[in-house]
Structure formats: C-alpha cells, structure tokens
Design a protein around this motif. Structure first.
Motif, mmCIF file in Angstrom:
data_model
loop_
_atom_site.group_PDB
_atom_site.id
_atom_site.type_symbol
_atom_site.label_atom_id
_atom_site.label_comp_id
_atom_site.label_asym_id
_atom_site.label_seq_id
_atom_site.Cartn_x
_atom_site.Cartn_y
_atom_site.Cartn_z
ATOM 1 N N GLU A 271 -6.362 -25.456 -44.110
ATOM 2 C CA GLU A 271 -6.965 -25.840 -45.558
ATOM 3 C C GLU A 271 -5.971 -25.394 -46.601
ATOM 4 O OE1 GLU A 271 -10.108 -22.912 -45.721
ATOM 5 O OE2 GLU A 271 -11.681 -24.053 -44.326
ATOM 6 N N LEU A 272 -4.963 -24.440 -46.392
ATOM 7 C CA LEU A 272 -3.999 -24.290 -47.312
ATOM 8 C C LEU A 272 -2.900 -25.362 -47.442
ATOM 9 C CD1 LEU A 272 -3.391 -20.470 -46.770
ATOM 10 C CD2 LEU A 272 -4.402 -21.719 -48.871
ATOM 11 N N MET A 273 -2.430 -25.921 -46.061
ATOM 12 C CA MET A 273 -1.537 -27.018 -46.171
ATOM 13 C C MET A 273 -2.092 -28.331 -46.629
ATOM 14 S SD MET A 273 1.183 -25.424 -45.029
ATOM 15 C CE MET A 273 2.153 -27.026 -44.683
ATOM 16 N N LEU A 274 -3.329 -28.462 -46.461
ATOM 17 C CA LEU A 274 -4.144 -29.753 -46.889
ATOM 18 C C LEU A 274 -4.255 -29.634 -48.449
ATOM 19 C CD1 LEU A 274 -6.040 -30.732 -43.979
ATOM 20 C CD2 LEU A 274 -3.887 -31.972 -44.622
ATOM 21 N N ALA A 275 -4.525 -28.456 -48.878
ATOM 22 C CA ALA A 275 -4.826 -28.248 -50.236
ATOM 23 C C ALA A 275 -3.636 -28.466 -51.342
ATOM 24 C CB ALA A 275 -5.590 -26.846 -50.606
ATOM 25 N N ASP A 276 -2.409 -27.728 -50.812
ATOM 26 C CA ASP A 276 -1.256 -27.755 -51.804
ATOM 27 C C ASP A 276 -0.174 -28.326 -50.961
ATOM 28 O OD1 ASP A 276 -0.657 -25.424 -50.605
ATOM 29 O OD2 ASP A 276 -1.375 -24.464 -52.116
ATOM 30 N N SER A 277 1.069 -27.859 -51.406
ATOM 31 C CA SER A 277 2.367 -28.078 -51.020
ATOM 32 C C SER A 277 2.673 -27.308 -49.710
ATOM 33 C CB SER A 277 3.490 -28.229 -51.991
ATOM 34 O OG SER A 277 3.549 -26.589 -52.207
ATOM 35 N N GLY A 278 1.726 -26.169 -49.441
ATOM 36 C CA GLY A 278 1.795 -25.399 -48.519
ATOM 37 C C GLY A 278 2.796 -23.980 -49.108
ATOM 38 N N ALA A 279 3.202 -23.955 -50.338
ATOM 39 C CA ALA A 279 3.813 -22.986 -50.767
ATOM 40 C C ALA A 279 3.486 -21.875 -50.746
ATOM 41 C CB ALA A 279 4.598 -23.473 -51.980
ATOM 42 N N THR A 280 1.944 -21.964 -50.934
ATOM 43 C CA THR A 280 1.104 -20.468 -51.199
ATOM 44 C C THR A 280 0.624 -20.070 -49.811
ATOM 45 O OG1 THR A 280 -0.818 -21.868 -51.342
ATOM 46 C CG2 THR A 280 0.364 -21.281 -53.312
ATOM 47 N N ALA A 281 0.550 -20.805 -48.524
ATOM 48 C CA ALA A 281 0.205 -20.664 -47.384
ATOM 49 C C ALA A 281 0.841 -18.939 -46.821
ATOM 50 C CB ALA A 281 0.727 -21.573 -46.259
#
Length: 132
Positions: free
Chosen positions: A82-92
């Motif tokens: 979900e995190l990788m598909l929601a943004d750049s993955g920087a917040t994962a």
C-alpha cells in the motif's frame, strides 16, 4: 501500439531495461526516458505505481497471462505494498519502523514470492491478483 506502450508491455512481462532496449533496438537510456514519460503521463511516481496503473487500464503483459497468485500476503506485507503504491515509497521505512535496507529486502522477497522480475511487473501482478 507505439514504442512507449511496447516498452511498458515488455517491462510488465518482466524484461529488464537492458532487455527491452535490445528488443526495441534503442539504448537503455532511451528506455528509461520512455518509462519516465509514461510515469509522468500516468501521474505515477514509481515503477510499481506504473505497473498498477497499467493493470487498472487493462494493459496486458507480454507473454502468457499470470497464473493465480500465491496466497494473499500478511498484513505487514500488504501495508508495504500500500505504501509503495500510494507514494514514492520514501515514507515506507518511517511508517513501518524499518530501515530503508530492510524495506528494500522485503520488496525483493515479495518479488521472489510473486515471481516478479521487476517492480513494474510486481505492481501489475498484485493488482491483477486483487491483493490490494
């Protein structure tokens, strides 16, 4: 089908940028520019998002359709997706309380479990399998 769309179809099929470049008779740098252009046009910030976008718009993979996916991943893995598909993955890493290296390792492990050879292909597969 134009060259950019062919590029995306080949990437969804699991080919590397180098293999796509060879197949299309262009440089690897040109393939990277095509991918960036496709991502910009679709409003995607990473390759997994591009794969998901392609699946949602019905773009088929190069080669046979995927077999049904392995079991649905656990809650933590789904959160990573979900995190990788929601943004750049920087917040994962921050959201999962993991190091960036641990997040990268988990993505590689997930790619192995899914049989994906690229992040574009992983985004396409998890969408087609209904994991998210």
């Amino acid at each position: 089908m134009d060259t950019k769309e062919r590029t995306l179809v080949l990437l969804i099929g699991g080919l590397t940028d180098g293999a796509v470049a060879h197949r299309l008779g262009v440089s690897e740098r040109t393939v990277e520019r095509y991918v960036r252009s496709l991502m910009d046009g679709a409003g995607c910030r990473n390759r997994m998002q591009l794969g998901r976008h392609a699946a949602l718009t019905g773009l088929p993979a190069y080669g046979p359709e995927p077999v049904p996916g392995p079991r649905v991943p656990d809650r933590e893995t789904r959160r990573l997706l979900e995190l990788m598909l929601a943004d750049s993955g920087a917040t994962a890493p921050r959201s999962l309380h993991l190091s960036r290296r641990s997040v990268e390792r988990r993505i590689r492990d997930l790619m192995t479990a899914a049989g994906a050879r690229s992040r574009v292909q992983l985004g396409w597969l998890v969408t087609r399998w209904g994991w998210l």
